[in-house]
Design a protein around this motif. Structure first.
Motif, PDB file in Angstrom:
ATOM      1  N   GLU B   8       0.908  -1.287   0.037  1.00 36.54           N
ATOM      2  CA  GLU B   8      -0.030   0.027   0.046  1.00 36.54           C
ATOM      3  C   GLU B   8       0.730   1.320  -0.028  1.00 36.54           C
ATOM      4  O   GLU B   8       1.655   1.513   1.090  1.00 36.54           O
ATOM      5  N   GLU B   9       1.136   1.792  -1.004  1.00 28.65           N
ATOM      6  CA  GLU B   9       1.661   3.196  -1.174  1.00 28.65           C
ATOM      7  C   GLU B   9       3.075   3.400  -0.661  1.00 28.65           C
ATOM      8  O   GLU B   9       3.067   4.115   0.222  1.00 28.65           O
ATOM      9  N   ILE B  10       3.908   2.291  -0.717  1.00 32.09           N
ATOM     10  CA  ILE B  10       5.039   2.468  -0.230  1.00 32.09           C
ATOM     11  C   ILE B  10       5.948   3.298  -0.843  1.00 32.09           C
ATOM     12  O   ILE B  10       6.008   3.547  -2.319  1.00 32.09           O
ATOM     13  N   SER B  11       7.127   4.007  -0.254  1.00 21.25           N
ATOM     14  CA  SER B  11       7.914   4.818  -0.858  1.00 21.25           C
ATOM     15  C   SER B  11       9.299   4.851   0.053  1.00 21.25           C
ATOM     16  O   SER B  11       9.543   4.354   1.113  1.00 21.25           O
ATOM     17  N   PHE B  12      10.175   5.047  -0.798  1.00 19.46           N
ATOM     18  CA  PHE B  12      11.802   4.925  -0.305  1.00 19.46           C
ATOM     19  C   PHE B  12      12.717   5.903  -0.914  1.00 19.46           C
ATOM     20  O   PHE B  12      12.322   6.011  -2.236  1.00 19.46           O
ATOM     21  N   SER B  13      13.461   6.583  -0.221  1.00 24.03           N
ATOM     22  CA  SER B  13      14.751   7.459  -0.746  1.00 24.03           C
ATOM     23  C   SER B  13      15.929   7.018  -0.585  1.00 24.03           C
ATOM     24  O   SER B  13      16.287   6.312   0.386  1.00 24.03           O
ATOM     25  N   PHE B  14      16.719   7.331  -1.514  1.00 27.75           N
ATOM     26  CA  PHE B  14      18.336   7.157  -1.315  1.00 27.75           C
ATOM     27  C   PHE B  14      18.561   8.584  -0.876  1.00 27.75           C
ATOM     28  O   PHE B  14      18.615   9.480  -1.954  1.00 27.75           O
ATOM     29  N   GLY B  15      19.025   8.983   0.212  1.00 26.84           N
ATOM     30  CA  GLY B  15      19.631  10.400   0.449  1.00 26.84           C
ATOM     31  C   GLY B  15      18.243  11.032   0.225  1.00 26.84           C
ATOM     32  O   GLY B  15      17.112  10.764   0.803  1.00 26.84           O
ATOM     33  N   GLY B  16      18.344  12.181  -0.563  1.00 29.07           N
ATOM     34  CA  GLY B  16      17.000  12.892  -0.763  1.00 29.07           C
ATOM     35  C   GLY B  16      16.372  12.478  -2.153  1.00 29.07           C
ATOM     36  O   GLY B  16      15.718  13.119  -2.522  1.00 29.07           O
ATOM     37  N   PHE B  17      16.970  11.342  -2.749  1.00 26.95           N
ATOM     38  CA  PHE B  17      16.161  11.164  -4.182  1.00 26.95           C
ATOM     39  C   PHE B  17      15.359   9.831  -3.947  1.00 26.95           C
ATOM     40  O   PHE B  17      15.744   8.724  -3.551  1.00 26.95           O
TER      41      PHE B  17
END
Lengths: 299, 247
Positions: B8-17
């Protein structure tokens, strides 16, 4: 004859220490520089148990192993997420910490074994009695050699049993690919804690052999030089199997003894010994990076 | 019935990206899903989030209705998630047979029909590829493609309810491809299989639904033959689609 028995006792001790270090370095693939610290923990615990508390050999040995296993958490808990350089740094910190505590836990005038003077600092603990088990005194060098060989045999059999068990196979898997092992459902933190506990517990047995034979311990037992010597045994002999540590202990113990037989002044011989160590390491790393009898090459 | 996996709507960033940006997905037992997309579109990171090697910054992941978003990989594996990696994960010094026993060493697996079925599938796969006759050989003697097949076999012996396969066809030859395809088809009868694969022909012969990833989002989803003819998908693959789809 006494000289040969003396070498046999030292060989037994180093076989125990190299086999125990091999669990973490050769089977688990983590370079550990804190091993001598745990040898000293075992030696000091045994010394205090026998000199201050008046315990006999077996309870003293049990205390030494228990304490080293408990203190292994110092190493395994902070380091479980790390490998490579970061892991080595943590082991170095633990090594320095153990040495610092042993070297400084003293107070002039306070009784040995009291909270103010637990280790007697740089002066160490002397007068450790010779072992006695069920009325049998191990007070001659022959009997002491028999005891050391028996302890080394038990420890080697134990490590052999452990490393050839499913647990040992998991340890090798952890070395080769920790992420894949976690993906297969293995709790690697528990596995590492167990491996360090075995490693440090067996190191304490080596420490007890040393303390009971020499009848004296001081902080140099916990020095970084000793840790590096034990690592050299694995690099030279090989790691990741049962033969490598035996070969390493044998070569690095006998090499200085051979040099001792050459007609050189003692001061020169000491330097030549260091140069011979260095040269041997360079030759082995260059021509046989897995060691004389090893299965695994530490990256 | 609860889906085998629900994202459900997962998000992930490397640093600010931001590399994964609000992706949702649902897969049932018996379903095979394909994930495609250009390099760097977030496919492998998405697998890492599903299997717990990275933790999602927001959103939820459920396995058979159980929230596993914050769980470690080994715990997710014990709740029925199996995966292979883009690289082969061989444990040197162990034999082929010992490799297949690792899931049982790693955690307690009570004997069940499901486990028996998983072992049956693996036995057939190894038989078809000739690896079965080499059970007692060390894994070092296997070719790269055979190691990849062994990875797949090991993941199936976990008897998982969700299997994530990261490029299972990479480095394997034609005959092996047929055996792997059959094996994945069989595995999908007992689990939800999600594949990331660059060999589209192999992928399309297996999946009922495909998701196209682009810049960490789902660009298109649906029937494979229909999705692959969409203009934005073709443009994304040719590198012509620069901006993210919603912007």
């Amino acid at each position: 004859m006494s000289y040969a028995l003396h070498l046999l006792i030292y060989l037994s001790m180093y076989v125990v220490l190299a086999q125990s270090l091999n669990l973490v370095v050769g089977y688990m693939g983590r370079l550990n520089l804190a091993h001598a610290g745990f040898v000293a923990v075992g030696a000091y615990a045994y010394a205090l148990a026998t000199v201050v508390l008046g315990w006999t050999f077996l309870p003293g040995l049990l205390l030494a192993v228990t304490l080293a296993v408990a203190l292994s958490l110092l190493l395994s808990l902070p380091s479980w997420r790390f490998r490579g350089d970061f892991f080595i740094m943590i082991t170095l910190v633990v090594q320095a910490l153990l040495y610092g505590v042993i070297h400084n836990w003293t107070s002039p005038g306070a009784d040995l074994g009291s909270l103010a003077n637990l280790t007697n600092g740089p002066f160490g603990i002397a007068g450790i009695p010779k072992p006695a088990i069920s009325g049998i005194q191990f007070d001659t060098i022959g009997r002491m050699a028999a005891l050391s060989v028996a302890l080394a045999g038990i420890c080697t059999a134990l490590t052999l049993r452990l490393t050839s068990s499913p647990w040992g196979r998991l340890l090798k898997c952890l070395r080769d690919d920790e992420l894949a092992l976690r993906g297969l459902g293995k709790d690697v933190r528990r596995l590492k804690v167990q491996a360090f506990a075995f490693c440090c517990g067996l190191a304490a047995v080596g420490g007890v052999i040393y303390a009971s034979y020499v009848s004296y311990v001081d902080p140099t037992t916990a020095s970084l030089d000793e840790s590096i010597l034990l690592l050299c045994m694995l690099c030279v002999g090989g790691m990741g199997n049962f033969r490598g540590p035996m070969a390493g202990a044998l070569v690095l113990l006998l090499l200085p003894e051979l040099l001792r037989m050459t007609p050189m002044p003692q001061a020169v011989a000491a330097n030549v010994r260091l140069m011979a160590y260095g040269l041997l390491l360079i030759v082995i790393v260059h021509f046989r990076p897995q060691g004389l009898a090893g299965d695994y090459r530490l990256e | 019935m609860k889906p085998a996996i629900e994202v459900e709507e997962i998000s992930f960033s490397f640093g600010g990206f931001r590399v994964i940006d609000g992706i949702s997905l649902s897969g049932n037992d018996g379903e095979t899903l394909g994930i495609i997309g250009p390099n760097g579109s977030g496919k492998s990171t998405f697998f890492d989030l599903l299997s717990g090697f990275r933790t999602a910054e927001s959103g939820r992941i459920r396995l058979n209705g159980r929230d596993v978003t914050r769980m470690a990989p080994e715990v997710r594996a014990s709740h029925g998630l199996g995966r292979t990696f883009q690289r082969t994960a061989a444990f040197y010094g162990l034999t082929v047979a010992e490799h297949l026993r690792i899931p049982r060493l790693a955690r307690r697996m009570p004997a069940s029909d499901r486990v028996a079925a998983a072992y049956q599938i693996v036995e057939e796969l190894l038989g078809r590829t000739g690896i079965g006759e080499r059970q007692h050989e060390p894994v070092e003697s296997l070719a790269a493609g055979e190691c990849r097949i062994l990875d797949l076999a090991r993941a199936i012996t976990q008897a998982p309810c969700v299997i994530l396969l990261d490029e299972p066809f990479a480095g394997i030859d034609g005959a092996q491809e047929k055996a792997v395809t059959t094996c994945i088809r069989q595995a999908s009868t007992m689990a939800c299989v999600i594949l990331v694969e660059h060999r589209l022909e192999a992928l399309l012969s297996l999946v009922g639904r495909v998701l196209v990833f682009h810049q960490g989002r789902v660009l298109a989803t649906g029937d494979p033959s229909e999705v692959l003819n969409r203009g934005e998908v073709l443009r994304a693959y040719r590198g012509e689609l620069r901006e993210s789809p919603s912007s």
